[in-house]
Design a protein around this motif. Structure first.
Motif, PDB file in Angstrom:
ATOM      1  N   TYR A  29       7.801   5.403   7.671  1.00  0.00           N
ATOM      2  CA  TYR A  29       6.885   6.295   8.385  1.00  0.00           C
ATOM      3  C   TYR A  29       6.985   7.719   7.831  1.00  0.00           C
ATOM      4  N   PHE A  30       8.203   8.121   7.529  1.00  0.00           N
ATOM      5  CA  PHE A  30       8.424   9.462   6.973  1.00  0.00           C
ATOM      6  C   PHE A  30       7.736   9.597   5.618  1.00  0.00           C
ATOM      7  N   VAL A  31       7.848   8.576   4.784  1.00  0.00           N
ATOM      8  CA  VAL A  31       7.184   8.606   3.478  1.00  0.00           C
ATOM      9  C   VAL A  31       5.662   8.627   3.651  1.00  0.00           C
ATOM     10  N   ALA A  32       5.158   7.910   4.650  1.00  0.00           N
ATOM     11  CA  ALA A  32       3.716   7.925   4.926  1.00  0.00           C
ATOM     12  C   ALA A  32       3.250   9.330   5.292  1.00  0.00           C
ATOM     13  N   ALA A  33       4.055  10.021   6.108  1.00  0.00           N
ATOM     14  CA  ALA A  33       3.717  11.396   6.468  1.00  0.00           C
ATOM     15  C   ALA A  33       3.732  12.300   5.239  1.00  0.00           C
ATOM     16  N   LEU A  34       4.717  12.091   4.374  1.00  0.00           N
ATOM     17  CA  LEU A  34       4.784  12.879   3.141  1.00  0.00           C
ATOM     18  C   LEU A  34       3.576  12.622   2.250  1.00  0.00           C
ATOM     19  N   VAL A  89      10.909  -2.249   0.458  1.00  0.00           N
ATOM     20  CA  VAL A  89       9.734  -2.205   1.339  1.00  0.00           C
ATOM     21  C   VAL A  89       9.587  -3.521   2.098  1.00  0.00           C
ATOM     22  N   THR A  90       9.847  -4.640   1.439  1.00  0.00           N
ATOM     23  CA  THR A  90       9.724  -5.950   2.076  1.00  0.00           C
ATOM     24  C   THR A  90      10.598  -6.049   3.321  1.00  0.00           C
ATOM     25  N   ASP A  91      11.774  -5.495   3.275  1.00  0.00           N
ATOM     26  CA  ASP A  91      12.711  -5.598   4.394  1.00  0.00           C
ATOM     27  C   ASP A  91      12.385  -4.653   5.535  1.00  0.00           C
ATOM     28  N   ARG A  92      11.434  -3.724   5.349  1.00  0.00           N
ATOM     29  CA  ARG A  92      11.232  -2.683   6.349  1.00  0.00           C
ATOM     30  C   ARG A  92       9.790  -2.577   6.843  1.00  0.00           C
ATOM     31  N   THR A 100      -3.682   9.888  -2.546  1.00  0.00           N
ATOM     32  CA  THR A 100      -2.233   9.739  -2.397  1.00  0.00           C
ATOM     33  C   THR A 100      -1.898   8.712  -1.326  1.00  0.00           C
ATOM     34  N   TYR A 101      -2.611   8.776  -0.205  1.00  0.00           N
ATOM     35  CA  TYR A 101      -2.317   7.772   0.816  1.00  0.00           C
ATOM     36  C   TYR A 101      -2.806   6.389   0.386  1.00  0.00           C
ATOM     37  N   GLU A 102      -3.844   6.341  -0.430  1.00  0.00           N
ATOM     38  CA  GLU A 102      -4.257   5.055  -0.995  1.00  0.00           C
ATOM     39  C   GLU A 102      -3.111   4.461  -1.808  1.00  0.00           C
TER      40      GLU A 102
END
Length: 279
Positions: free
Chosen positions: A5-10, A93-96, A215-217
């Motif tokens: 989620y933090f990376v998504a916000a970044l 990413v798969t694990d989270r 970037t979000y894409e």
């Protein structure tokens, strides 16, 4: 999971901040630098010799070839990092992944797919063709051409590198979804700027919106595991690089670059005020 989620916000905040900083910093210095001046002189010579339509075509082909030449070795480097970088990130990413957040990212990542963007390109071409009236053929031709240009340049690079795709998706190097978002919405913003007189702040703001979308894409492509991480990173460089050259070609075609210089005052015109004063 929280870190994702933090990376998504970044992926939203970083380009939103970096866009204006790059535009007012390195972007402005680059536009006023020696390379820009040399490019302007070369394009001016081509326009004088070939005319604007032919120059736009020649410059587009040259830039496409240059983009391929640059991103071929970068792709080979990305391929060499697959075991050290891409696989660990994919497994991490798969694990989270979270099912609810995954649904949102699957929805968003479709923005970079070919079918929806084909419709966006066609609608934008028609709208700007109507707005440009007698010069309708310029936006009609340029906006429609942006889609196959990105598709074939990216396909050539992908074929030359031939690095394969993740076992969870079919994404190739570099990320075509990111590049399509940049090319499609970038050319729309370009024609907004060419159609209406907007301040530099508006130009930067609209460009930053496209940067955030792209970037979000990239993040959504990584979250849905359609691409390797290095595909995403290079896509965020490949898309702007290809668009930059295409934007110059469009401005050449539209008569906005290089700007025609006003005719210099002749000897007669220069002496006219003195003659009037003497009389």
């Amino acid at each position: 999971m929280v870190l994702l989620y933090f990376v998504a916000a970044l992926a939203v905040v970083v380009p939103a901040v970096a866009g204006p900083l790059l535009a007012y910093g390195p972007g402005r210095r680059l536009a006023g630098g020696r390379l820009a001046a040399t490019t302007r002189e070369a394009v001016t010579g081509l326009v004088t010799t070939l005319g604007r339509p032919a120059t736009a075509v020649v410059f587009t082909l040259f830039w496409a070839a240059l983009t391929i030449a640059v991103f071929w070795p970068i792709g080979l480097l990305a391929h060499s990092l697959q075991d050290a970088v891409d696989w660990p990130v994919l497994l991490w990413v798969t694990d989270r992944r979270n099912p609810a957040f995954e649904d949102f990212n699957w929805f968003y990542t479709a923005l970079g797919d070919r079918e929806p963007l084909k419709r966006v390109v066609v609608v934008a071409a028609v709208v700007f063709a109507v707005l440009w009236r007698r010069r309708f053929w310029i936006p009609l031709l340029a906006i429609l051409a942006s889609f196959p240009l990105e598709q074939y340049v990216q396909a050539i690079v992908a074929k030359m590198v031939d690095r394969g795709h993740p076992p969870t998706g079919l994404g190739t190097y570099p990320s075509g979804g990111i590049a399509r978002v940049i090319m499609t919405f970038g050319v729309i913003v370009l024609f907004v700027a060419l159609t209406w007189r907007l301040s530099r702040r508006w130009h930067v703001a609209l460009g930053t919106v496209v940067f955030v979308m792209a970037t979000y894409e990239g993040y959504s492509r990584l979250y849905t595991q359609k691409h390797w991480l290095t595909d995403v990173i290079t896509g965020l460089i490949f898309g702007p690089a290809l668009f930059l050259g295409f934007a110059v070609a469009v401005c050449v075609l539209a008569g906005r670059y290089p700007r025609p210089e006003p005719p210099a005052a002749g000897p007669v015109a220069a002496r006219a005020p003195e003659a009037v004063a003497a009389s």
